[in-house]
Write a protein that holds these residues in place. Structure first.
Motif, PDB file in Angstrom:
ATOM      1  N   ALA A   1      31.003 -10.730  -1.806  1.00 59.71           N
ATOM      2  CA  ALA A   1      31.604 -12.059  -1.976  1.00 59.71           C
ATOM      3  C   ALA A   1      31.376 -12.586  -3.390  1.00 59.71           C
ATOM      4  CB  ALA A   1      31.020 -13.027  -0.953  1.00 59.71           C
ATOM      5  N   GLU A   2      30.187 -12.361  -3.932  1.00 59.37           N
ATOM      6  CA  GLU A   2      29.880 -12.797  -5.293  1.00 59.37           C
ATOM      7  C   GLU A   2      30.755 -12.060  -6.308  1.00 59.37           C
ATOM      8  OE1 GLU A   2      26.102 -12.737  -8.394  1.00 59.37           O
ATOM      9  OE2 GLU A   2      25.775 -12.273  -6.280  1.00 59.37           O
ATOM     10  N   PHE A   3      30.953 -10.760  -6.080  1.00 61.74           N
ATOM     11  CA  PHE A   3      31.792  -9.962  -6.971  1.00 61.74           C
ATOM     12  C   PHE A   3      33.232 -10.473  -6.965  1.00 61.74           C
ATOM     13  CE2 PHE A   3      34.986  -6.635  -7.214  1.00 61.74           C
ATOM     14  CZ  PHE A   3      34.782  -6.186  -8.511  1.00 61.74           C
ATOM     15  N   VAL A   4      33.783 -10.721  -5.788  1.00 55.96           N
ATOM     16  CA  VAL A   4      35.174 -11.175  -5.683  1.00 55.96           C
ATOM     17  C   VAL A   4      35.344 -12.521  -6.373  1.00 55.96           C
ATOM     18  CG1 VAL A   4      36.978 -11.907  -4.077  1.00 55.96           C
ATOM     19  CG2 VAL A   4      35.674  -9.831  -3.623  1.00 55.96           C
ATOM     20  N   ASP A   5      34.413 -13.444  -6.168  1.00 56.63           N
ATOM     21  CA  ASP A   5      34.486 -14.748  -6.833  1.00 56.63           C
ATOM     22  C   ASP A   5      34.497 -14.589  -8.346  1.00 56.63           C
ATOM     23  OD1 ASP A   5      34.512 -16.042  -4.406  1.00 56.63           O
ATOM     24  OD2 ASP A   5      32.365 -16.534  -4.445  1.00 56.63           O
ATOM     25  N   GLU A   6      33.626 -13.726  -8.855  1.00 56.10           N
ATOM     26  CA  GLU A   6      33.531 -13.524 -10.295  1.00 56.10           C
ATOM     27  C   GLU A   6      34.769 -12.815 -10.847  1.00 56.10           C
ATOM     28  OE1 GLU A   6      30.419 -11.532 -13.459  1.00 56.10           O
ATOM     29  OE2 GLU A   6      29.716 -12.045 -11.446  1.00 56.10           O
TER      30      GLU A   6
ATOM     31  N   VAL B   1      33.868  -4.324  -0.341  1.00 58.22           N
ATOM     32  CA  VAL B   1      34.695  -4.222  -1.538  1.00 58.22           C
ATOM     33  C   VAL B   1      34.421  -2.858  -2.162  1.00 58.22           C
ATOM     34  CG1 VAL B   1      35.136  -5.137  -3.848  1.00 58.22           C
ATOM     35  CG2 VAL B   1      34.666  -6.697  -1.966  1.00 58.22           C
ATOM     36  N   VAL B   2      35.488  -2.107  -2.403  1.00 57.08           N
ATOM     37  CA  VAL B   2      35.374  -0.795  -3.031  1.00 57.08           C
ATOM     38  C   VAL B   2      35.965  -0.904  -4.430  1.00 57.08           C
ATOM     39  CG1 VAL B   2      35.983   1.646  -2.902  1.00 57.08           C
ATOM     40  CG2 VAL B   2      35.585   0.350  -0.812  1.00 57.08           C
ATOM     41  N   VAL B   3      35.175  -0.551  -5.439  1.00 55.74           N
ATOM     42  CA  VAL B   3      35.621  -0.591  -6.833  1.00 55.74           C
ATOM     43  C   VAL B   3      35.956   0.833  -7.243  1.00 55.74           C
ATOM     44  CG1 VAL B   3      35.011  -1.206  -9.198  1.00 55.74           C
ATOM     45  CG2 VAL B   3      34.122  -2.560  -7.307  1.00 55.74           C
ATOM     46  N   TRP B   4      37.160   1.017  -7.793  1.00 55.86           N
ATOM     47  CA  TRP B   4      37.650   2.322  -8.218  1.00 55.86           C
ATOM     48  C   TRP B   4      37.701   2.375  -9.735  1.00 55.86           C
ATOM     49  CZ3 TRP B   4      38.895   5.773  -4.384  1.00 55.86           C
ATOM     50  CH2 TRP B   4      39.034   5.253  -3.101  1.00 55.86           C
ATOM     51  N   HIS B   5      37.366   3.539 -10.307  1.00 52.20           N
ATOM     52  CA  HIS B   5      37.480   3.760 -11.747  1.00 52.20           C
ATOM     53  C   HIS B   5      38.205   5.085 -11.941  1.00 52.20           C
ATOM     54  CE1 HIS B   5      35.784   4.852 -15.822  1.00 52.20           C
ATOM     55  NE2 HIS B   5      36.394   3.711 -16.025  1.00 52.20           N
ATOM     56  N   HIS B   6      39.417   5.009 -12.479  1.00 48.75           N
ATOM     57  CA  HIS B   6      40.267   6.194 -12.687  1.00 48.75           C
ATOM     58  C   HIS B   6      40.409   7.013 -11.410  1.00 48.75           C
ATOM     59  CE1 HIS B   6      40.790   5.509 -16.934  1.00 48.75           C
ATOM     60  NE2 HIS B   6      39.482   5.422 -17.092  1.00 48.75           N
ATOM     61  N   GLY B   7      40.643   6.342 -10.296  1.00 51.02           N
ATOM     62  CA  GLY B   7      40.907   7.019  -9.034  1.00 51.02           C
ATOM     63  C   GLY B   7      39.690   7.492  -8.267  1.00 51.02           C
ATOM     64  N   LYS B   8      38.499   7.222  -8.772  1.00 46.52           N
ATOM     65  CA  LYS B   8      37.276   7.626  -8.068  1.00 46.52           C
ATOM     66  C   LYS B   8      36.462   6.389  -7.716  1.00 46.52           C
ATOM     67  CE  LYS B   8      36.930  12.022 -10.443  1.00 46.52           C
ATOM     68  NZ  LYS B   8      36.103  12.886 -11.290  1.00 46.52           N
ATOM     69  N   VAL B   9      35.752   6.462  -6.600  1.00 46.96           N
ATOM     70  CA  VAL B   9      34.927   5.338  -6.173  1.00 46.96           C
ATOM     71  C   VAL B   9      33.759   5.175  -7.153  1.00 46.96           C
ATOM     72  CG1 VAL B   9      33.430   4.447  -4.364  1.00 46.96           C
ATOM     73  CG2 VAL B   9      35.529   5.633  -3.755  1.00 46.96           C
ATOM     74  N   ALA B  10      33.672   3.969  -7.729  1.00 47.07           N
ATOM     75  CA  ALA B  10      32.586   3.675  -8.668  1.00 47.07           C
ATOM     76  C   ALA B  10      31.493   2.852  -8.002  1.00 47.07           C
ATOM     77  CB  ALA B  10      33.120   2.933  -9.885  1.00 47.07           C
ATOM     78  N   ALA B  11      31.859   2.037  -6.999  1.00 51.04           N
ATOM     79  CA  ALA B  11      30.866   1.206  -6.321  1.00 51.04           C
ATOM     80  C   ALA B  11      31.421   0.736  -4.981  1.00 51.04           C
ATOM     81  CB  ALA B  11      30.503   0.004  -7.169  1.00 51.04           C
ATOM     82  N   LYS B  12      30.523   0.559  -4.035  1.00 50.12           N
ATOM     83  CA  LYS B  12      30.845  -0.063  -2.748  1.00 50.12           C
ATOM     84  C   LYS B  12      29.914  -1.239  -2.583  1.00 50.12           C
ATOM     85  CE  LYS B  12      32.536   3.893  -0.146  1.00 50.12           C
ATOM     86  NZ  LYS B  12      32.342   4.719   1.049  1.00 50.12           N
TER      87      LYS B  12
END
Length: 73
Positions: A35-40, A17-28
Motif C-alpha cells: 500500500a505504501e509503494f502504490v501511494d508513493e 504488488v508485483v514490480v517487473w523490470h524488463h519482463g522479469k519479477v524484480a520485487a513482490k
C-alpha cells in the motif's frame, strides 16, 4: 541523471504488488508495504520509485569513478 525505464507494476486482487523490470519479477510486495509503494508510485515519478524500491538504479557516480586517476590505465 536520466530517469530509469523498463519498470512496470501490477496490483493483484489479493493486495500483492508485483514490480517487473524488463519482463522479469524484480520485487513482490505484500501488506502495508504494498500500500505504501502504490501511494508513493501514484504521487511521484513511478519509474524512479520502482527503481528505488527494487534497488535497480545507478548511483550517478559511475563516470566520476571511471575518471579517477587510480582507475585510469
Amino acid at each position: 541523471m536520466p530517469s530509469p525505464s523498463g519498470f512496470s507494476y501490477d496490483q493483484r486482487p489479493d493486495g500483492t504488488v508485483v514490480v517487473w523490470h524488463h519482463g522479469k519479477v524484480a520485487a513482490k510486495l505484500r501488506g502495508p508495504r504494498a500500500a505504501e509503494f502504490v501511494d508513493e508510485a501514484e504521487s511521484g515519478d513511478a519509474q524512479l520509485v520502482m527503481a528505488r524500491w527494487t534497488g535497480h538504479y545507478k548511483h550517478g557516480n559511475e563516470r566520476t569513478a571511471r575518471q579517477h586517476p587510480r582507475n585510469r590505465r
